[in-house]
Design an enzyme around this catalytic site. Structure first.
Site, mmCIF file in Angstrom:
data_model
loop_
_atom_site.group_PDB
_atom_site.id
_atom_site.type_symbol
_atom_site.label_atom_id
_atom_site.label_comp_id
_atom_site.label_asym_id
_atom_site.label_seq_id
_atom_site.Cartn_x
_atom_site.Cartn_y
_atom_site.Cartn_z
ATOM 1 N N HIS A 9 8.321 1.202 -4.023
ATOM 2 C CA HIS A 9 8.462 -0.122 -4.639
ATOM 3 C C HIS A 9 8.187 -0.084 -6.141
ATOM 4 C CE1 HIS A 9 4.035 -0.116 -3.857
ATOM 5 N NE2 HIS A 9 4.015 -0.744 -5.007
ATOM 6 N N ASP A 11 8.079 3.595 1.974
ATOM 7 C CA ASP A 11 7.625 3.257 0.624
ATOM 8 C C ASP A 11 7.315 4.525 -0.162
ATOM 9 O OD1 ASP A 11 6.921 1.883 -1.612
ATOM 10 O OD2 ASP A 11 5.148 0.896 -0.771
ATOM 11 N N GLY A 29 -1.479 -1.604 -9.994
ATOM 12 C CA GLY A 29 -1.435 -0.414 -10.837
ATOM 13 C C GLY A 29 -1.826 0.841 -10.097
ATOM 14 N N SER A 32 -0.636 1.562 -7.172
ATOM 15 C CA SER A 32 0.502 1.925 -6.331
ATOM 16 C C SER A 32 0.963 3.346 -6.598
ATOM 17 C CB SER A 32 1.679 0.991 -6.600
ATOM 18 O OG SER A 32 1.553 -0.187 -5.869
ATOM 19 N N SER A 80 0.563 2.230 -0.977
ATOM 20 C CA SER A 80 1.689 1.307 -0.839
ATOM 21 C C SER A 80 1.285 -0.106 -1.256
ATOM 22 C CB SER A 80 2.191 1.307 0.613
ATOM 23 O OG SER A 80 3.154 0.294 0.812
#
Length: 458
Positions: A210, A240, A321, A323, A338
């Site tokens: 994402h 993801d 941030g 992720s 994720s």
């Protein structure tokens, strides 16, 4: 007498300045001589999921006994493997293998049937469901964005499945963590680099899907001057994960290390799937190194952007941030961040994309660090959140150099004796002192000449 003292001070200053120039030159020479070689000359090895036993003995027992006789496995509070079983014969096999059986009512087949029914119902963003092996239940969660009508409709679906489906409301919202180890930035936002992977020729960053669509260009600074690479593939929603191809094709020095803050990193030595109850560590560019416990596997989350399945759930915190940041334990790569709910002040739930699934889908191998003798102790997490606080460590610690330049470390690099910065500073200061002493002496000579000239005038 005063003039004699001035001459002594000037001579000492000149000698110190010349000595400083010589010292600074030596420091620069040594720093340049110790600089690492070209990135493609740095040795590393690779690992695939097949190189490591996935999830430990519990997963092997569940696979051998079958889904109709078991309902998952986990690590107990005493560190022993626990396997949920549905009959005494299976329990005896678990005991013979050295694990602890727990008799339950519902099998993995029941769990799978329940989750298929939930997945076929109308999609409700802000919901998630998991197989809770320890309680022998399927848990359905709804965040604060789920309306009363939607929650009521989903509850009716759960009631139709059976009493082993438990409904839970949670605070906060289930969101992807786009704004552990290092930040990468693009027009899509800020994420964290996960693990370095390779196809045998090129090298990539494995991060969250994402974080940005294919073609997104990533930088290591907010000014867009230090390009890292470009997103060349991935999957989101559904999964993801995504790949960022390095601009130069190579990850560089410490390709098998993940950053955990403070100039430190953890050597990654393999890849596997985690077990429920296992203590894990997560690193991210927003909240740094954090630790927690795996609470569920094969979790489905309905993010606002779409549904992602097969995720790992943990009680470790994360924030926007983080992720794409790495999740690992004992140096073994487990997942990339994720999304989730909550934050690192109040706690929360965080979901991870399993690395094994991403590597298998992309036909890639993980880049791992070479074996190191006498590794230093691993850095401590910023907060201890797991129950088994002494049961695991992140892995072998090492200084981080050569991966994703971080503009915030400029001062520390200038002060690091391994770099040319300190030598250049010494040389610059010495040169200034030498020029200043010459200028002061010239000024004093001019003043003396003027005094002598005015005294003899006329």
């Amino acid at each position: 007498m005063r003039h004699a003292r001035r001459r002594v001070v000037r001579r000492v200053t000149r000698l110190a300045a010349v000595g400083g120039l010589l010292l600074g030159g030596t420091m620069v020479t040594h720093a340049v001589a110790s600089e690492p070689g070209a990135p493609d000359a740095v040795p590393f090895s690779t690992a695939s999921p097949a190189d490591v036993d996935a999830s430990g003995p519990g997963a092997g027992l569940v696979q051998r006994l079958g889904t109709s006789r078991t309902a998952g496995s986990w690590v107990g509070e005493d560190g022993r493997t626990v396997v949920a079983v549905t009959d005494e014969e299976a329990a005896a096999e678990v005991r013979a293998a050295g694990a602890e059986p727990k008799m339950v009512r519902h099998s993995m087949d029941d769990f799978d049937s329940a989750t298929r029914t939930l997945s076929s119902a109308p999609r409700v963003p802000g919901t998630a469901w998991m197989k809770d092996y320890r309680s022998n239940q399927v848990v359905v969660r709804g965040d604060s964005t789920v309306s009363a009508d939607d929650w009521s409709s989903l509850t009716e679906v759960a009631d139709g499945i059976g009493d082993f489906v438990r409904m839970e409301r949670v605070e906060g919202t289930f969101t992807t963590r786009l704004a552990g180890g290092l930040p990468v930035l693009s027009t899509a936002g800020r994420c964290s680099a996960g693990f370095n992977v390779t196809d045998g020729q090129r090298e990539f960053i494995l991060t969250a899907g994402h974080c940005g669509p294919q073609g997104s260009v990533w930088f290591s600074d907010d000014g867009g001057r230090r390009k890292v690479g470009t997103t060349v593939g991935g999957s989101f929603p559904g999964d993801d994960y995504s790949l960022i191809a390095y601009d130069g094709g190579k990850a560089g020095e410490n390709a098998g290390v993940v950053a955990v803050g403070g100039g430190k990193g953890v050597r990654i030595t393999g890849v596997a799937d985690p077990a429920v109850g296992q203590r894990i560590f997560r690193s991210g560019s927003t909240s740094g190194l954090r630790d927690g416990e795996v609470t569920a596997l094969d979790v489905t989350v309905n993010y606002p952007e779409g549904t992602v399945g097969g995720l790992i759930e943990s009680d470790v915190c994360a924030e926007p941030g983080d992720s794409g940041g790495p999740m690992f334990s004992e140096g073994i790569a487990l997942g990339v961040t994720s999304g989730g709910s909550g934050d690192c002040r109040s706690g929360g739930i965080t979901y991870f994309q399993p690395v094994t699934k991403a590597l298998a889908d992309l036909d890639l191998k993980l880049i791992v660090a070479p074996e190191a003798d006498g590794g230093s102790p691993s850095p401590a997490p910023s907060q201890a959140q797991g129950a088994a606080a002494d049961a695991a460590t992140p892995g072998s610690s090492t200084p981080v150099r050569g991966i994703l330049p971080d503009p915030s470390t400029l001062v520390s690099r200038l002060a690091d004796p391994r770099n040319v910065g300190p030598g250049l500073l010494v040389m610059g200061g010495s040169l200034v002192a030498l020029v200043a002493s010459r200028w002061i002496r010239a000024e004093q000579d001019r003043k003396a000449y003027r005094r002598e000239y005015s005294a003899t005038w006329g």
